[in-house]
Design a protein around this motif. Structure first.
Motif, mmCIF file in Angstrom:
data_model
loop_
_atom_site.group_PDB
_atom_site.id
_atom_site.type_symbol
_atom_site.label_atom_id
_atom_site.label_comp_id
_atom_site.label_asym_id
_atom_site.label_seq_id
_atom_site.Cartn_x
_atom_site.Cartn_y
_atom_site.Cartn_z
ATOM 1 N N UNK A 40 0.796 -1.093 0.017
ATOM 2 C CA UNK A 40 0.009 0.008 -0.137
ATOM 3 C C UNK A 40 0.664 1.282 0.018
ATOM 4 N N UNK A 41 2.222 1.104 0.105
ATOM 5 C CA UNK A 41 2.911 2.345 0.278
ATOM 6 C C UNK A 41 2.951 3.156 -1.317
ATOM 7 N N UNK A 42 2.952 2.340 -2.342
ATOM 8 C CA UNK A 42 3.103 2.906 -3.939
ATOM 9 C C UNK A 42 1.826 2.037 -4.435
ATOM 10 N N UNK A 43 0.649 2.600 -4.698
ATOM 11 C CA UNK A 43 -0.493 2.059 -4.957
ATOM 12 C C UNK A 43 -0.367 1.864 -6.575
ATOM 13 N N UNK A 44 -1.021 0.716 -7.265
ATOM 14 C CA UNK A 44 -1.382 0.556 -8.512
ATOM 15 C C UNK A 44 -2.660 1.012 -8.665
ATOM 16 N N UNK A 45 -3.054 1.596 -9.946
ATOM 17 C CA UNK A 45 -4.037 2.169 -10.528
ATOM 18 C C UNK A 45 -4.961 0.917 -11.222
ATOM 19 N N UNK A 46 -6.520 1.049 -11.294
ATOM 20 C CA UNK A 46 -7.127 0.128 -11.922
ATOM 21 C C UNK A 46 -6.744 0.367 -13.463
ATOM 22 N N UNK A 47 -6.488 1.172 -13.991
ATOM 23 C CA UNK A 47 -5.921 1.589 -15.454
ATOM 24 C C UNK A 47 -4.531 1.078 -15.553
ATOM 25 N N UNK A 48 -3.581 1.241 -14.492
ATOM 26 C CA UNK A 48 -2.175 0.574 -14.781
ATOM 27 C C UNK A 48 -2.021 -0.701 -14.454
ATOM 28 N N UNK A 125 -8.923 -0.582 -5.558
ATOM 29 C CA UNK A 125 -7.864 0.273 -5.601
ATOM 30 C C UNK A 125 -7.423 0.743 -4.343
ATOM 31 N N UNK A 126 -8.349 0.830 -3.440
ATOM 32 C CA UNK A 126 -7.975 1.303 -1.847
ATOM 33 C C UNK A 126 -7.216 0.214 -1.145
ATOM 34 N N UNK A 127 -7.542 -1.066 -1.350
ATOM 35 C CA UNK A 127 -6.906 -1.868 -0.658
ATOM 36 C C UNK A 127 -5.735 -2.725 -1.384
ATOM 37 N N UNK A 128 -6.091 -2.464 -2.718
ATOM 38 C CA UNK A 128 -4.884 -3.113 -3.780
ATOM 39 C C UNK A 128 -5.142 -4.608 -3.869
ATOM 40 N N UNK A 129 -6.577 -5.041 -3.399
ATOM 41 C CA UNK A 129 -6.881 -6.692 -3.355
ATOM 42 C C UNK A 129 -7.615 -6.648 -4.875
ATOM 43 N N UNK A 130 -7.158 -7.950 -5.353
ATOM 44 C CA UNK A 130 -7.604 -8.523 -6.725
ATOM 45 C C UNK A 130 -8.377 -9.728 -6.211
ATOM 46 N N UNK A 131 -9.397 -9.795 -6.648
ATOM 47 C CA UNK A 131 -10.303 -11.174 -6.244
ATOM 48 C C UNK A 131 -10.342 -11.934 -7.853
ATOM 49 N N UNK A 143 -1.716 -6.535 -5.076
ATOM 50 C CA UNK A 143 -0.746 -5.953 -5.839
ATOM 51 C C UNK A 143 -0.223 -4.630 -5.305
ATOM 52 N N UNK A 144 1.122 -4.671 -5.731
ATOM 53 C CA UNK A 144 2.079 -3.711 -5.055
ATOM 54 C C UNK A 144 2.933 -3.205 -6.259
ATOM 55 N N UNK A 145 3.179 -1.787 -6.133
ATOM 56 C CA UNK A 145 3.895 -1.143 -7.335
ATOM 57 C C UNK A 145 5.496 -1.386 -6.851
ATOM 58 N N UNK A 146 6.122 -1.910 -8.136
ATOM 59 C CA UNK A 146 7.642 -2.150 -7.765
ATOM 60 C C UNK A 146 8.205 -1.265 -8.845
#
Length: 196
Positions: A40-48, A125-131, A143-146
């Motif tokens: 959650x420090x650097x979030x991924x957008x739905x578009x990204x 997007x808020x929790x970065x959770x993908x189901x 997900x987590x941005x790297x």
């Protein structure tokens, strides 16, 4: 007076040394790595998220800054990834046979060690959770941005479920070993570093 000057010179030297170490850490990327080792420090957008992501290596992140600090920071994350790497290699997970594609219409297609898994996905997007919901399996991941792309990560104890299912579908019993190893990491999410 001499004592005060010596103490002052000592403090200045200490400050200069600390600044040098901090600049060195920043230039080596370890400060950035440590910050991004927390979910959650650097979030991924739905578009990204949309697109095809190929396996790069094992992924790892802590669920809180507190856990990261307790574990010893980025060094601990790197050690976990190093421990996972031989197991991933043993079962044959590679960039050629492991990927996931997220489509704009809410569907996904993936392979883990060449075993297909597809269906529908939702992303918060808020929790970065993908189901991920497939025919035989429904699983949550994060997900987590790297710097190199993203990580697709599972609760360490849930990775076993995913790998056992993939193992049953592919006949590869070695995947169980990764799941067993992942049980050791409470408060850590493990999975895959991915890049386009």
């Amino acid at each position: 007076m001499k004592k005060i000057k010596i103490v002052f010179v000592g403090i200045v030297c200490l400050i200069m040394t600390s600044c040098g170490q901090m600049l060195s850490a920043i230039s080596n990327g370890s400060v950035v790595d440590a910050i991004t080792s927390v979910i959650g420090m650097d979030k991924v957008s739905a578009r990204g998220l949309i697109g095809t992501w190929n396996y790069l290596g094992p992924g790892c992140a802590f669920t809180s800054e507190n856990l990261l600090a307790k574990a010893g920071g980025e060094v601990a994350a790197a050690q976990i990834e190093e421990k996972l790497l031989p197991y991933y290699q043993q079962v044959g997970i590679s960039s050629g046979n492991t990927y996931i594609t997220f489509k704009e219409d809410g569907t996904f297609a993936s392979k883990i060690d060449g075993t297909p898994f597809s269906g529908r996905y939702t992303f918060d997007e808020a929790t970065q959770k993908i189901t991920l919901k497939g025919l035989l399996l429904s699983v949550n991941c994060y997900t987590k941005r790297e710097i190199s792309g993203i990580s697709i990560l599972f609760e360490a104890n849930k990775l076993l479920t995913v790998l056992q299912t993939m193992s049953a579908l592919s006949g590869n019993k070695d995947m169980q070993t990764i799941g067993d190893l992942s049980k050791q990491y409470d408060g850590v999410r493990v999975g895959f570093d991915m890049r386009r």
